[in-house]
Design an enzyme around this catalytic site. Structure first.
Site, PDB file in Angstrom:
ATOM      1  N   HIS A  72       0.946  -1.284  -0.059  1.00 52.89           N
ATOM      2  CA  HIS A  72       0.049  -0.036  -0.112  1.00 52.89           C
ATOM      3  C   HIS A  72       0.842   1.348  -0.088  1.00 52.89           C
ATOM      4  CE1 HIS A  72      -2.230   3.213   2.243  1.00 52.89           C
ATOM      5  NE2 HIS A  72      -3.072   2.935   1.293  1.00 52.89           N
ATOM      6  N   GLU A  75       2.552   2.012  -3.229  1.00 54.44           N
ATOM      7  CA  GLU A  75       1.177   2.549  -4.166  1.00 54.44           C
ATOM      8  C   GLU A  75       1.371   3.997  -3.984  1.00 54.44           C
ATOM      9  OE1 GLU A  75      -2.799   4.120  -3.877  1.00 54.44           O
ATOM     10  OE2 GLU A  75      -2.686   1.904  -3.192  1.00 54.44           O
ATOM     11  N   HIS A  76       1.715   4.560  -2.945  1.00 55.25           N
ATOM     12  CA  HIS A  76       1.518   6.060  -2.674  1.00 55.25           C
ATOM     13  C   HIS A  76       2.837   6.617  -3.148  1.00 55.25           C
ATOM     14  CE1 HIS A  76      -1.536   7.034   0.563  1.00 55.25           C
ATOM     15  NE2 HIS A  76      -1.817   5.854   0.094  1.00 55.25           N
TER      16      HIS A  76
END
Length: 460
Positions: A72, A75-76
């Site tokens: 996650h 992804e950022h």
């Protein structure tokens, strides 16, 4: 909406369901580059736009304890720049071309997507190819984004009663399986994450042979495949980390958990370990999917009809089951008790409905209504290029092919009353985890607003 208008709309949906889906759009065209990157293109010329989605087969189920949340956070960080495209420039260039972009992470995959004019598709492919292998974020950018993710976790999980409930369910239902890991990661793991952890994760998983490119829109498939080969073809396939099976030990009895968080109302969440679809011909998963739709797929379904409107012991209820996936499966039922009713009474009400289905099955009219619901959903999905691409990407990223969609749908529509009855019988206590939320009044702030949210994807 007047009843006559509603009936006309439903009739139109049923008629549409009889039209071959191939007549509404062209069949996808696929190709696999020499480096293993798979490209699937579907022409839909109803508007001069295109959707591009890049699916990496890596998510929270690939993480280990102490290193959760990597997929996650990466992804950022994928928006933090490369040597040729500075931080923030990716989205600025897409916006300048009149497009939109975003990304999300799930348990099984991470997806980056753009919606833009079909003529601008080469721009999206150029930018995605650049950051697939040339991500170059600074430590300061990492530290800043780490604070963003911490706040996202507080907002989307810690301050949301239903999200806390789902996180507690998965962490309690699974002991060994990585399905117990939240997509966003555990807060302590996020706090201790280092830039090197993320760079290593990027180098391990962001490879062409771990990726599927899906494009849907007013495009020529062969032109798109040639463009993809030009942009991505120069990258070399790499050896991916070994995915060792982490088999969940047999559960030996019902598990009960109480969670105390600020909330207006109590909650009840029940989750049974159940199989997911591994092969097209597996029958139980199709029956479980139909059972979930029968229980709470619409207002006329069993649980809303009998528990919300008839006995009025709950204010809202939902049932969820995902047919296929790389993670272990749960069949879940979540409900909010009405004022004056407790979670024990609601649990007994749910159990009575399941026992009735297990004993009596269901009538043909009720089963036919669920079938029409499934077919209507497929028709409406074809109205969205984004949803068409999502369905292709989900199948391709989780061990199936886009060609399997029709076969899956045919098997869903063949599920009968006895099959649904058997699915209800399979929801036994030895596979059940029950999580009850006991509401608390938080000091200095009102209790969190009650919502029936399901834990899952995290969107940037």
């Amino acid at each position: 909406m007047p009843r006559s208008s509603l009936m006309q709309r439903l009739t139109a949906v049923v008629v549409l369901a009889l039209v071959p889906l191939q007549a509404m759009a062209n069949e996808p065209v696929e190709a696999t580059l020499d480096n293993g990157l798979k490209v699937v293109v579907k022409r839909d010329a109803r508007a001069p736009v295109a959707v591009s989605q890049l699916w990496y087969r890596v998510g929270s189920i690939d993480e280990v304890n102490g290193r959760t949340g990597l997929s996650h956070l990466l992804e950022h960080m994928m928006f933090k720049g490369t040597p040729t495209v500075p931080a923030g420039e990716f989205s600025r260039r897409i916006a300048a071309a009149g497009g939109q972009d975003n990304a999300f992470t799930s348990r099984a995959y991470t997806v980056y997507y753009q919606l833009l004019a079909a003529a601008s598709l080469p721009l999206a492919l150029q930018l995605e190819a650049d950051r697939m292998r040339h991500l170059d974020f600074k430590d300061d950018a990492f530290k800043s984004e780490l604070e963003v993710v911490k706040e996202e976790r507080r907002w989307r999980v810690d301050d949301q009663p239903s999200a806390v409930l789902y996180e507690s369910l998965y962490a309690s239902a699974f002991v060994v399986s990585p399905s117990r890991t939240p997509v966003i990661g555990w807060m302590d793991d996020i706090r201790h994450m280092q830039p090197g952890d993320l760079r290593q994760w990027y180098r391990q998983w962001y490879a062409p042979n771990n990726t599927t490119l899906v494009v849907v829109g007013d495009v020529d498939p062969q032109t798109v495949i040639a463009e993809a080969k030009q942009r991505f073809g120069g990258y070399v396939a790499q050896v991916l980390p070994e995915r060792r099976p982490q088999l969940e030990p047999m559960q030996l009895g019902i598990r009960r958990i109480t969670v105390k968080v600020p909330s207006e109302l109590p909650y009840l969440l029940m989750g049974w370990k159940v199989p997911r679809l591994q092969k097209i011909d597996d029958r139980p998963p199709y029956s479980l999917y139909i059972l979930s739709a029968l229980l709470a797929g619409q207002d006329a379904a069993r649980l809303p009809r009998n528990l919300v409107r008839k006995t009025r012991i709950v204010t809202s209820v939902r049932a969820d089951y995902e047919l296929f996936g790389r993670d272990d499966g749960l069949f879940t039922i979540m409900a909010m008790p009405a004022t004056g009713h407790g979670v024990a009474e609601v649990e007994q009400g749910i159990r009575r409905e399941l026992a009735r289905i297990a004993r009596d099955g269901l009538g043909e009219a009720e089963l036919e209504r669920v079938r029409h619901q499934i077919e209507a959903s497929r028709i409406y999905q074809r109205d969205s290029m984004q949803q068409q691409a999502m369905q292709i990407g989900r199948l391709e990223s989780q061990g199936f092919s886009w060609r399997d969609e029709n076969a899956m749908n045919e098997r869903l529509l063949r599920v009968g009353s006895a099959d649904v009855s058997a699915a209800a019988q399979s929801l036994i206590d030895d596979n059940l985890t029950v999580v009850a939320l006991q509401p608390l009044q938080a000091k200095g702030k009102p209790p969190a607003q009650a919502e029936l949210l399901q834990g899952g994807n995290h969107v940037r």
